[in-house]
Design a protein around this motif. Sequence first.
Motif, PDB file in Angstrom:
ATOM      1  N   THR A 162       7.361  -0.210  -8.674  1.00  0.00           N
ATOM      2  CA  THR A 162       6.818  -1.367  -7.966  1.00  0.00           C
ATOM      3  C   THR A 162       7.916  -1.935  -7.077  1.00  0.00           C
ATOM      4  N   GLU A 169      -1.642  -5.031  -5.843  1.00  0.00           N
ATOM      5  CA  GLU A 169      -1.957  -4.118  -6.946  1.00  0.00           C
ATOM      6  C   GLU A 169      -2.683  -2.875  -6.447  1.00  0.00           C
ATOM      7  N   ARG A 197      -0.349  -0.324  -3.747  1.00  0.00           N
ATOM      8  CA  ARG A 197       1.053  -0.130  -4.093  1.00  0.00           C
ATOM      9  C   ARG A 197       1.691   1.007  -3.315  1.00  0.00           C
ATOM     10  N   SER A 203       4.706 -11.588 -11.882  1.00  0.00           N
ATOM     11  CA  SER A 203       4.720 -10.337 -12.650  1.00  0.00           C
ATOM     12  C   SER A 203       4.650  -9.112 -11.756  1.00  0.00           C
ATOM     13  N   ARG A 204       4.244  -9.289 -10.512  1.00  0.00           N
ATOM     14  CA  ARG A 204       4.138  -8.164  -9.582  1.00  0.00           C
ATOM     15  C   ARG A 204       5.362  -8.034  -8.688  1.00  0.00           C
TER      16      ARG A 204
END
Length: 323
Positions: free
Chosen positions: A93, A190, A193, A219-220
């Motif tokens: 990520t 999300e 990506r 959190s991303r």
Amino acid sequence: MDKPKGFGFPRSPEVASAPVDGEALPEPETLGEDAELDLSADEAAARVEETLTALDSELIGLASVKRRVREIASLLQVDRARHQFGLTASRPTLHMSFTGGPGTGKTTVALRMATILHALGYIRAPRVHTVTRDDLVGQFIGHTAPKTKEAIARAAGGVLFIDEAYYLFRPENERDYGQEVIEILLTEMENERGDLVVIFAGYPDRMATFFSANPGLSSRVPHHIEFDDFTHEELVQIADLMVASENFRFDEQAREVFSEYLTLRMQRPRFSNARSVRNAIERCRLRQARRLVGLHRPLGKQDLVTLTAEDVYGSSLFAENQS
């Protein structure tokens, strides 16, 4: 003389949106079980190292930022190598947060990060599209989603750089449409990506509040990079580079006076690091031009390239300083 390419201050959105030169590299070949891979011989790794070297020369100081960028680049090179051996793992990520004051190099690093991500095959184009709240948030119901999706579409395959991202979150206004932007970004970050990297940027304290109020967003975003303010010595070095890049030079007294000016300017409100240095140098050029025109004599090359103490402070302030 050759011009240094950057000095650690954000470019304008127009510059930041321009593609960076570079052809897409072909997919790496799959290697056998007993093969060995020399990372240093990889063409993509060579491009990454060239980019990192350019970043070192462009930015004065910022050692921790450069170190973190190298760590991310190393992670992606190893992930690429694992892929060549058929070793499966989740795709890293890559969404990021850049926190720091104005003029500390956040946009410059974003541009170089896009080049690295493109060289290693993580984005399709080495492009950074810079936006602010005004580019994303609409003025009426039904206006925000199209604006946000248009910005995402323009950044698709590259990097979406959201400057002063904390302005998207205004809890004091229940009817503010910024929250709608955040919800769309959460979905796109999300779902896309492999097609979009989002970098949120802004002042450290405000960004901390922004992320704490939006845990799904936090959190991303696994990569948080802090950009410290430049020291006085670093700002003087940046000034020297800026002056040289424009084919000027400080004479000995002017450099000393400019250093003194920076000491005073750093203590005043709204100081913007390298951006304030550039603005001060632009004013020096204006004063130099006025001084030279007022000489009413033929000018030589040294006249045209030299910035004097009078150009730094202005004739009245310089005379007062000398009395």
